[in-house]
Design an enzyme around this catalytic site. Sequence first.
Site, short mmCIF file in Angstrom:
data_model
loop_
_atom_site.label_atom_id
_atom_site.label_comp_id
_atom_site.label_asym_id
_atom_site.label_seq_id
_atom_site.Cartn_x
_atom_site.Cartn_y
_atom_site.Cartn_z
N ASP A 11 0.87 -1.18 0.00
CA ASP A 11 0.00 0.00 0.00
C ASP A 11 0.91 1.23 0.00
O ASP A 11 2.12 1.12 0.23
CB ASP A 11 -0.88 -0.01 1.27
CG ASP A 11 -1.73 1.24 1.39
OD1 ASP A 11 -2.33 1.66 0.38
OD2 ASP A 11 -1.80 1.83 2.49
N SER A 12 0.31 2.40 -0.20
CA SER A 12 1.09 3.63 -0.13
C SER A 12 1.59 3.88 1.30
O SER A 12 2.41 4.76 1.52
CB SER A 12 0.24 4.81 -0.56
OG SER A 12 -0.84 4.97 0.33
N CYS A 74 -4.44 -1.28 -1.90
CA CYS A 74 -4.54 0.17 -2.09
C CYS A 74 -5.47 0.42 -3.28
O CYS A 74 -5.18 -0.03 -4.39
CB CYS A 74 -3.14 0.72 -2.37
SG CYS A 74 -3.14 2.50 -2.75
N GLU A 152 -1.67 8.29 8.34
CA GLU A 152 -0.21 8.07 8.33
C GLU A 152 0.44 8.72 9.55
O GLU A 152 1.43 8.24 10.08
CB GLU A 152 0.42 8.64 7.05
CG GLU A 152 0.19 7.81 5.80
CD GLU A 152 0.86 6.45 5.83
OE1 GLU A 152 2.07 6.39 6.07
OE2 GLU A 152 0.16 5.44 5.63
N CYS A 184 -10.87 3.68 0.28
CA CYS A 184 -9.42 3.85 0.46
C CYS A 184 -9.07 3.01 1.68
O CYS A 184 -9.77 3.06 2.70
CB CYS A 184 -9.09 5.32 0.72
SG CYS A 184 -7.40 5.59 1.33
N HIS A 186 -6.87 3.22 3.84
CA HIS A 186 -6.53 3.93 5.08
C HIS A 186 -7.77 4.18 5.94
O HIS A 186 -7.67 4.27 7.17
CB HIS A 186 -5.88 5.29 4.77
CG HIS A 186 -4.42 5.21 4.44
ND1 HIS A 186 -3.95 4.70 3.25
CD2 HIS A 186 -3.32 5.59 5.15
CE1 HIS A 186 -2.62 4.77 3.24
NE2 HIS A 186 -2.22 5.30 4.38
N1 DGL Z 1 -4.57 3.56 0.89
C1 DGL Z 1 -4.70 4.13 -0.41
C2 DGL Z 1 -6.01 3.71 -1.08
O1 DGL Z 1 -6.56 2.68 -0.76
C3 DGL Z 1 -4.51 5.58 -0.67
C4 DGL Z 1 -3.95 6.55 0.25
C5 DGL Z 1 -3.04 7.53 -0.45
O2 DGL Z 1 -3.52 8.55 -0.99
O3 DGL Z 1 -1.86 7.22 -0.49
O4 DGL Z 1 -6.50 4.40 -1.95
#
Ligand code: DGL
Length: 284
Positions: A11-12, A74, A152, A184, A186
């Site tokens: 993931d990011s 992600c 984050e 998302c 996150h």
């Molecule tokens: N966790 C990521 C997602 O599912 C994105 C978060 C980011 O913008 O890095 O889209």
Amino acid sequence: MTARRPIGVFDSGIGGLTVLHEIRRELPHEDLLYVADSGHAPYGDKSSAAIEARSLAITEFLLAQGAKAVVMACNTATGAAAALLRACYPLPIVAMEPAVKPAVERTRSGTVGVLATRQTFASPAFARLLERVGTGAEVLLQPCPGLAERVEAGDLNGEATRRLLARFLAPLLKREVDTLVLGCTHYPHLTPLIQSLAGPEVTVLDSGVAVARQVRRRLTEAGLLAPADRPGRERFWTSGDPSGARELLARLWRVDALLQPLPEEVEADATAELLGPRPLLSPT
Ligand code: DGL
């Protein structure tokens, strides 16, 4: 033995841990590798080319560690790079799909809201999803710039996160959505806060469980399920600040989670691609 090889997940940043939890629950015997690309987060405001470059570099790294399958935990990376990874690598690549279908099926008010990054909403994959499953209800799209960054930063319940979320939810609640899709990875870290702001009448959905089941299906089809001979283990890498990541991992996974910095060549390769061709040095 091939089936004993690990599953690579990325993931990011730490968002994909919400998916990793579900994979661990579904597949207790699998070894799991996780890359948090926190040094390059957020992906949500990056170009598709930049996200493709990061996804390729991380996938190469996971394959070098022996991964038998890759999970793109992600939504943003999925939208920008799932097709590319599938075209490049002949192994199971499992990607995210925001839970719009179950949301449309269960809404009673006829209006559902989706929270995701700008990049996810802009992707052709998301447009196709809406075309395929979004017609049975009104689907309102709410981009949430800055929200993944709050996660984050480890702020899952503080005032800044609460204010930001309240601002994103207000227009949706005004339109009487009764189902919210967390598009998302996150955002499920914020489910208790989202639920408390939206109220008990609103159902909050994410796709972690569905993705974990899809991983099981793909491994079963490929004859790659790990034998049930011992509990699975996890290893983590981060491209961000390791001490911050260690603290978050202790909170969100386990205190003794095995975390290493992502090797520099993964950084350097992708950075070169992100910057494009080197400019010619001007004569002095
Ligand atoms: N966790 C990521 C997602 O599912 C994105 C978060 C980011 O913008 O890095 O889209």
